[in-house]
Design an enzyme around this catalytic site. Structure first.
Site, short mmCIF file in Angstrom:
data_model
loop_
_atom_site.label_atom_id
_atom_site.label_comp_id
_atom_site.label_asym_id
_atom_site.label_seq_id
_atom_site.Cartn_x
_atom_site.Cartn_y
_atom_site.Cartn_z
N CYS A 256 0.87 -1.18 0.00
CA CYS A 256 0.00 0.00 0.00
C CYS A 256 0.90 1.23 0.00
O CYS A 256 2.07 1.14 -0.41
CB CYS A 256 -0.99 -0.01 1.17
N ARG B 211 -3.41 -0.52 5.50
CA ARG B 211 -3.99 -1.59 4.69
C ARG B 211 -3.09 -2.81 4.52
O ARG B 211 -3.52 -3.95 4.78
CB ARG B 211 -4.38 -1.06 3.30
N ASP C 119 -8.28 3.78 1.36
CA ASP C 119 -7.34 4.13 2.42
C ASP C 119 -8.11 4.59 3.66
O ASP C 119 -8.82 5.59 3.60
CB ASP C 119 -6.44 5.25 1.90
P1 4NP Z 1 -1.81 2.90 4.12
O1 4NP Z 1 -2.42 4.27 4.68
O2 4NP Z 1 -1.27 3.18 2.75
O3 4NP Z 1 -3.01 2.00 4.08
O4 4NP Z 1 -0.76 2.47 5.11
C1 4NP Z 1 -1.66 5.45 4.77
C2 4NP Z 1 -0.83 5.64 5.83
C3 4NP Z 1 -0.10 6.81 5.94
C4 4NP Z 1 -0.23 7.77 4.97
C5 4NP Z 1 -1.07 7.57 3.90
C6 4NP Z 1 -1.78 6.41 3.80
N1 4NP Z 1 0.48 8.98 5.08
O5 4NP Z 1 0.28 9.88 4.24
O6 4NP Z 1 1.31 9.13 5.99
#
Ligand code: 4NP
Length: 157
Positions: free
Chosen positions: A7, A13, A123
């Site tokens: 991800c 995720r 997300d």
């Molecule tokens: P992930 O969610 O891709 O599902 O782990 C996110 C976690 C952190 C960030 C964006 C999406 N961020 O911008 O820090």
């Protein structure tokens, strides 16, 4: 089989996807190795988001020992299948991998459930606990579909 879940941050995720696929594979008697990574590096070394941990734990899946890491080009060689949570994750990893990219190993996780529909695992980073449960259910259903497909094909290793 070695499976990588990817991800953006590797804290919401893909840690869930790693934990769920590992848990389901083990339940199915498959000695698969499952890992996860993020296309971004902001959260490297961090454990999964507290709501990912909480929701997984509520379903009997412990992801508390995971540590975030960034996707690396060599992952395309090391893993047999690389699943992406959304199209941006896939395109970012493709750009990062350069000539290490192996198209046949890469796909959207939800293609396992809805082939050809290019659906994303949303997300949940800016959402609340219900969003994490929704994400959990989508990932779990896709993992079930993948495992059933592999077992049917006889790909138990
Ligand atoms: P992930 O969610 O891709 O599902 O782990 C996110 C976690 C952190 C960030 C964006 C999406 N961020 O911008 O820090």
């Amino acid at each position: 089989m070695k499976i990588l879940m990817v991800c953006l941050g590797n804290i919401c995720r893909s840690p869930l996807a790693e934990g769920i696929m590992q848990h389901k594979a083990k339940q199915a008697g498959l000695a698969w190795m499952v890992d996860s990574a993020g296309t971004g590096s902001w959260h490297t070394g961090e454990p999964p988001h507290r709501l990912s941990q909480k929701v997984a734990k509520a379903r009997g899946v412990d992801i508390s020992c995971q540590k975030a890491r960034q996707f690396r080009p060599a992952d395309m060689l090391e893993f047999d299948a690389v699943f992406f949570m959304d199209e941006d994750n896939l395109l970012d990893a493709k750009r990062m991998a350069g000539n290490m990219w192996i198209d046949a190993k890469a796909s959207l996780l939800l293609d396992e459930l809805y082939p050809g529909e290019s659906r994303s695992v949303p997300d949940p980073y800016y959402g609340g606990e219900p969003d994490y449960h929704e994400v959990y259910d989508m990932i779990a259903a896709a993992c079930d579909a993948f495992i059933t497909k592999q077992v049917t094909k006889g790909n138990r290793l």
